[in-house]
Design an enzyme around this catalytic site. Structure first.
Site, PDB file in Angstrom:
ATOM      1  N   GLY A   6      14.679 -40.807  21.575  1.00  0.00           N
ATOM      2  CA  GLY A   6      14.221 -41.005  20.205  1.00  0.00           C
ATOM      3  C   GLY A   6      12.792 -41.518  20.216  1.00  0.00           C
ATOM      4  N   TYR A 140      25.466 -45.776   7.751  1.00  0.00           N
ATOM      5  CA  TYR A 140      24.546 -46.279   8.783  1.00  0.00           C
ATOM      6  C   TYR A 140      24.998 -47.664   9.250  1.00  0.00           C
ATOM      7  CZ  TYR A 140      20.128 -48.353  10.458  1.00  0.00           C
ATOM      8  OH  TYR A 140      19.155 -49.000  11.178  1.00  0.00           O
TER       9      TYR A 140
HETATM   10  C1  VAH Z   1      16.806 -48.753   7.137  1.00  0.00           C
HETATM   11  N1  VAH Z   1      14.787 -49.421   8.332  1.00  0.00           N
HETATM   12  O1  VAH Z   1      16.238 -49.032   6.108  1.00  0.00           O
HETATM   13  C2  VAH Z   1      16.238 -49.322   8.446  1.00  0.00           C
HETATM   14  C3  VAH Z   1      16.787 -50.686   8.743  1.00  0.00           C
HETATM   15  C4  VAH Z   1      17.374 -52.935   7.809  1.00  0.00           C
HETATM   16  C5  VAH Z   1      16.819 -51.594   7.521  1.00  0.00           C
HETATM   17  O2  VAH Z   1      18.019 -50.602   9.319  1.00  0.00           O
HETATM   18  O3  VAH Z   1      17.781 -48.069   7.162  1.00  0.00           O
END
Ligand code: VAH
Length: 314
Positions: A6, A140
């Site tokens: 990555g 996520y």
């Molecule tokens: C996001 N930049 O916004 C990442 C991160 C805490 C935010 O995990 O998904």
């Protein structure tokens, strides 16, 4: 040899440079599914790799005698909500493949980024603790919470020295913002240097944990260099530096770019941001391996504006 998976991403690009400075240019291989052109110049050695292709990954680890892996490939929070299956598949299966192959081929150390996105609406908002409630409400965040437990499992069951950090929103000038909920704090700077007004997709009073990329890279190398016996957290360390609202960031930018204009039009990402803490308790990282951020809001803003102006001039 160190492998950065990555390497074209927001963290990857900068970690690549730092690791090459530290370990020697040719001892760090950049791997990404994106073409080499999207990397800064001088990026060889580079390998095009789909991290979900286990055969290709195993061949790379064996042929290049990889001793450390930084596995950074992932789909971030906002993009993950529009493509949950892709986010879960890439984020989870790539980690499991890296952990498995690292044990099989005795890779010395593995780094994998977690995120404050593992916290959810029931977590403490202010100074969210290391052992806080982790009930994420994004795909996520779910993948990062599950990944943390897999890292701890591979450490305990297989002795794999895998280490992880719960990064806050990261702010950098080396690339365009990419699918994160915190990426308003990157995009706003691009608009400021281009003399364009910025419409922020979060409300002005949404405080989030943030960090300048230089601090995040420093923390990563500091954690990876710490003696194993000092690394007491084998899920992932909370990591904090700044906490600010879009309004506070806009005010700091305006103090250096007086004519800059910001509007606010919250969208679906507001609900993601509202599910996260506003600030993080990172006392465990400070105690175990000496973590200490260097950049405050003013210093970060100055660095961001100066570097983006230079990049724009070229
Ligand atoms: C996001 N930049 O916004 C990442 C991160 C805490 C935010 O995990 O998904």
């Amino acid at each position: 040899t160190i492998l950065v998976i990555g390497a074209c991403g927001q963290i990857g690009k900068e970690l690549l440079v730092a690791l090459r400075e530290k370990n020697g240019h040719d001892n760090v291989i950049a791997a990404d599914i994106h073409p080499q052109e999207s990397l800064p110049a001088e990026t060889a050695p580079y390998v095009k790799l789909n991290v979900l292709d286990a055969q290709a990954l195993e061949a790379l680890i064996v042929d290049q005698q990889i001793t450390q892996i930084y596995h950074l490939a992932a789909v971030l929070s906002a993009k993950g909500e529009s493509n949950p299956t892709l986010a879960w598949d890439l984020n989870m299966n790539s980690l499991l493949s890296v952990l498995d192959l690292s044990v099989k081929h005795k890779v010395n150390k593995v780094f994998w980024p977690s995120s404050i996105a593992i916290f959810g609406p029931d977590s403490e908002k202010i100074n969210c603790p290391q052992q806080g409630v982790t009930e994420p409400s994004t795909v996520y965040g779910i993948s990062k919470a599950a990944g943390e437990h897999w890292c701890k499992y591979y450490f305990e069951k297989h002795g794999l020295d895998v280490r992880s950090l719960r990064y806050p929103g990261l702010i950098s000038y080396t690339g365009a913002p990419g699918g994160g909920t915190t990426d308003y704090a990157v995009d706003i700077f691009h608009h400021a240097v281009q003399g364009k007004p910025y419409t922020c997709f979060l409300s002005e009073e949404t405080a989030l944990p943030m960090m300048f990329m230089e601090d995040a890279i420093h923390a990563t190398l500091q954690l990876m260099d710490a003696p194993a016996e000092n690394v007491h957290i084998r899920t992932a360390y909370n990591l904090g530096a700044l906490s600010f609202t879009p309004q506070e960031l806009a005010a700091e930018i305006k103090s250096q770019v007086p004519e800059f204009v910001v509007n606010y039009a919250p969208d679906f990402r507001q609900a993601i941001a509202d599910s996260w803490p506003s600030s993080i308790d990172d006392s465990a990282a400070r105690k175990d391996w000496g973590w200490k951020p260097a950049y405050d809001l003013k210093a970060m803003t100055t660095e961001m504006l100066e570097n983006l102006l230079v990049l724009q001039a070229n």
